[in-house]
Structure formats: C-alpha cells, structure tokens
Design a protein around this motif. Sequence first.
Motif, PDB file in Angstrom:
ATOM      1  N   THR A  64       0.856  -1.184   0.000  1.00  0.00           N
ATOM      2  CA  THR A  64       0.000   0.000   0.000  1.00  0.00           C
ATOM      3  C   THR A  64       0.891   1.232   0.000  1.00  0.00           C
ATOM      4  OG1 THR A  64      -1.663  -1.171   1.301  1.00  0.00           O
ATOM      5  CG2 THR A  64      -1.833   1.231   1.221  1.00  0.00           C
ATOM      6  N   ILE A  65       0.607   2.181  -0.883  1.00  0.00           N
ATOM      7  CA  ILE A  65       1.336   3.447  -0.931  1.00  0.00           C
ATOM      8  C   ILE A  65       0.317   4.550  -0.703  1.00  0.00           C
ATOM      9  CG2 ILE A  65       2.850   4.953  -2.262  1.00  0.00           C
ATOM     10  CD1 ILE A  65       3.479   2.523  -4.056  1.00  0.00           C
ATOM     11  N   SER A  66       0.614   5.446   0.231  1.00  0.00           N
ATOM     12  CA  SER A  66      -0.300   6.567   0.487  1.00  0.00           C
ATOM     13  C   SER A  66       0.505   7.822   0.774  1.00  0.00           C
ATOM     14  CB  SER A  66      -1.228   6.255   1.664  1.00  0.00           C
ATOM     15  OG  SER A  66      -0.482   6.101   2.851  1.00  0.00           O
ATOM     16  N   THR A  67      -0.071   8.966   0.436  1.00  0.00           N
ATOM     17  CA  THR A  67       0.590  10.247   0.650  1.00  0.00           C
ATOM     18  C   THR A  67      -0.355  11.214   1.339  1.00  0.00           C
ATOM     19  OG1 THR A  67       1.995   9.968  -1.291  1.00  0.00           O
ATOM     20  CG2 THR A  67       1.697  12.212  -0.502  1.00  0.00           C
ATOM     21  N   ASP A  68       0.159  11.879   2.364  1.00  0.00           N
ATOM     22  CA  ASP A  68      -0.557  12.971   3.025  1.00  0.00           C
ATOM     23  C   ASP A  68       0.144  14.259   2.628  1.00  0.00           C
ATOM     24  OD1 ASP A  68      -2.320  11.272   4.461  1.00  0.00           O
ATOM     25  OD2 ASP A  68      -0.735  10.919   5.939  1.00  0.00           O
ATOM     26  N   ILE A  69      -0.642  15.251   2.247  1.00  0.00           N
ATOM     27  CA  ILE A  69      -0.074  16.523   1.801  1.00  0.00           C
ATOM     28  C   ILE A  69      -0.793  17.674   2.489  1.00  0.00           C
ATOM     29  CG2 ILE A  69      -1.566  16.548  -0.241  1.00  0.00           C
ATOM     30  CD1 ILE A  69       0.646  18.117  -1.694  1.00  0.00           C
ATOM     31  N   GLN A  70      -0.021  18.686   2.851  1.00  0.00           N
ATOM     32  CA  GLN A  70      -0.583  19.926   3.366  1.00  0.00           C
ATOM     33  C   GLN A  70      -0.486  20.935   2.230  1.00  0.00           C
ATOM     34  OE1 GLN A  70       1.734  20.916   6.816  1.00  0.00           O
ATOM     35  NE2 GLN A  70       0.804  19.326   8.057  1.00  0.00           N
ATOM     36  N   PRO A  71      -1.583  21.151   1.509  1.00  0.00           N
ATOM     37  CA  PRO A  71      -1.526  22.036   0.335  1.00  0.00           C
ATOM     38  C   PRO A  71      -1.148  23.469   0.705  1.00  0.00           C
ATOM     39  CG  PRO A  71      -3.611  20.839   0.441  1.00  0.00           C
ATOM     40  CD  PRO A  71      -2.903  20.612   1.729  1.00  0.00           C
ATOM     41  N   SER A  72      -0.565  24.133  -0.254  1.00  0.00           N
ATOM     42  CA  SER A  72      -0.245  25.549  -0.103  1.00  0.00           C
ATOM     43  C   SER A  72      -1.537  26.344   0.008  1.00  0.00           C
ATOM     44  CB  SER A  72       0.531  26.043  -1.328  1.00  0.00           C
ATOM     45  OG  SER A  72       1.691  25.270  -1.527  1.00  0.00           O
ATOM     46  N   PRO A  73      -1.464  27.549   0.529  1.00  0.00           N
ATOM     47  CA  PRO A  73      -2.663  28.393   0.578  1.00  0.00           C
ATOM     48  C   PRO A  73      -3.014  28.947  -0.805  1.00  0.00           C
ATOM     49  CG  PRO A  73      -0.786  29.535   1.565  1.00  0.00           C
ATOM     50  CD  PRO A  73      -0.324  28.150   1.212  1.00  0.00           C
ATOM     51  N   GLY A  74      -4.259  29.350  -0.961  1.00  0.00           N
ATOM     52  CA  GLY A  74      -4.695  30.047  -2.165  1.00  0.00           C
ATOM     53  C   GLY A  74      -4.838  29.162  -3.390  1.00  0.00           C
ATOM     54  N   ILE A  75      -4.643  29.797  -4.550  1.00  0.00           N
ATOM     55  CA  ILE A  75      -4.815  29.137  -5.844  1.00  0.00           C
ATOM     56  C   ILE A  75      -3.853  27.958  -5.989  1.00  0.00           C
ATOM     57  CG2 ILE A  75      -4.631  29.426  -8.349  1.00  0.00           C
ATOM     58  CD1 ILE A  75      -7.005  30.863  -7.297  1.00  0.00           C
ATOM     59  N   ALA A  76      -2.608  28.131  -5.535  1.00  0.00           N
ATOM     60  CA  ALA A  76      -1.621  27.046  -5.643  1.00  0.00           C
ATOM     61  C   ALA A  76      -2.122  25.804  -4.907  1.00  0.00           C
ATOM     62  CB  ALA A  76      -0.273  27.480  -5.088  1.00  0.00           C
ATOM     63  N   GLY A  77      -2.701  25.979  -3.740  1.00  0.00           N
ATOM     64  CA  GLY A  77      -3.236  24.868  -2.979  1.00  0.00           C
ATOM     65  C   GLY A  77      -4.400  24.195  -3.680  1.00  0.00           C
ATOM     66  N   MET A  78      -5.234  24.994  -4.332  1.00  0.00           N
ATOM     67  CA  MET A  78      -6.355  24.428  -5.079  1.00  0.00           C
ATOM     68  C   MET A  78      -5.837  23.538  -6.214  1.00  0.00           C
ATOM     69  SD  MET A  78      -9.593  26.351  -6.867  1.00  0.00           S
ATOM     70  CE  MET A  78      -8.643  27.048  -8.189  1.00  0.00           C
ATOM     71  N   VAL A  79      -4.827  24.024  -6.913  1.00  0.00           N
ATOM     72  CA  VAL A  79      -4.233  23.248  -8.006  1.00  0.00           C
ATOM     73  C   VAL A  79      -3.591  21.971  -7.453  1.00  0.00           C
ATOM     74  CG1 VAL A  79      -2.435  23.244  -9.789  1.00  0.00           C
ATOM     75  CG2 VAL A  79      -3.913  25.248  -9.496  1.00  0.00           C
ATOM     76  N   GLU A  80      -2.897  22.094  -6.330  1.00  0.00           N
ATOM     77  CA  GLU A  80      -2.271  20.916  -5.716  1.00  0.00           C
ATOM     78  C   GLU A  80      -3.323  19.869  -5.334  1.00  0.00           C
ATOM     79  OE1 GLU A  80       1.451  23.347  -3.700  1.00  0.00           O
ATOM     80  OE2 GLU A  80      -0.137  22.558  -2.419  1.00  0.00           O
ATOM     81  N   ARG A  81      -4.436  20.303  -4.771  1.00  0.00           N
ATOM     82  CA  ARG A  81      -5.478  19.355  -4.357  1.00  0.00           C
ATOM     83  C   ARG A  81      -6.079  18.616  -5.545  1.00  0.00           C
ATOM     84  NH1 ARG A  81      -6.041  23.293  -0.419  1.00  0.00           N
ATOM     85  NH2 ARG A  81      -7.503  24.569  -1.573  1.00  0.00           N
ATOM     86  N   ILE A  82      -6.038  19.226  -6.709  1.00  0.00           N
ATOM     87  CA  ILE A  82      -6.562  18.574  -7.918  1.00  0.00           C
ATOM     88  C   ILE A  82      -5.487  17.706  -8.582  1.00  0.00           C
ATOM     89  CG2 ILE A  82      -7.405  18.992 -10.275  1.00  0.00           C
ATOM     90  CD1 ILE A  82      -8.741  21.565  -9.107  1.00  0.00           C
ATOM     91  N   MET A  83      -4.286  18.254  -8.718  1.00  0.00           N
ATOM     92  CA  MET A  83      -3.248  17.592  -9.507  1.00  0.00           C
ATOM     93  C   MET A  83      -2.488  16.498  -8.760  1.00  0.00           C
ATOM     94  SD  MET A  83      -3.667  18.834 -12.424  1.00  0.00           S
ATOM     95  CE  MET A  83      -2.277  18.048 -13.210  1.00  0.00           C
TER      96      MET A  83
END
Length: 75
Positions: free
Chosen positions: A31-50
Amino acid sequence: GRVLMETQRDGTITTRFIVDPVNGGTQSDVTISTDIQPSPGIAGMVERIMVPLLNRYLYNKELRQLAEYVQNHKG
C-alpha cells in the motif's frame, strides 16, 4: 508488516509504503499513500486537484516496477 515513510524536509508531504505479508508470507500486499498539506490560495487548489492524479500514475508505476523486480528475482 513493514512501513517505510518518506517526509519532505519542510514536513508538507509524507508518503508511506506499507508491505504486509499475505498467504502465509509467500506474497505481499503493498500500500502506498501520501498525506499533503496544500499551499494556501490558488496554488493549494491546483495541488489538491493535480497531486492525486499524479500520485495515482506514480503509484501504479512503482507497483509495476516492484512486481517486475519480484518476478525477475524469484529464489
């Protein structure tokens, strides 16, 4: 099982590789899993999608490489 954990130096991304024995230890479940703390703002929105899309591709590639390695190095 065994757990290998990789963490970004800034602590924003942690990836876990979990290997559990199955079938009496003759096979493994990975099993491989990743936890990420997205950046704030637009960059974080893109990170949550990509990031999930990119991770799915990378995880599948890593799992294929593991399977290939095991097939080529059977005892």
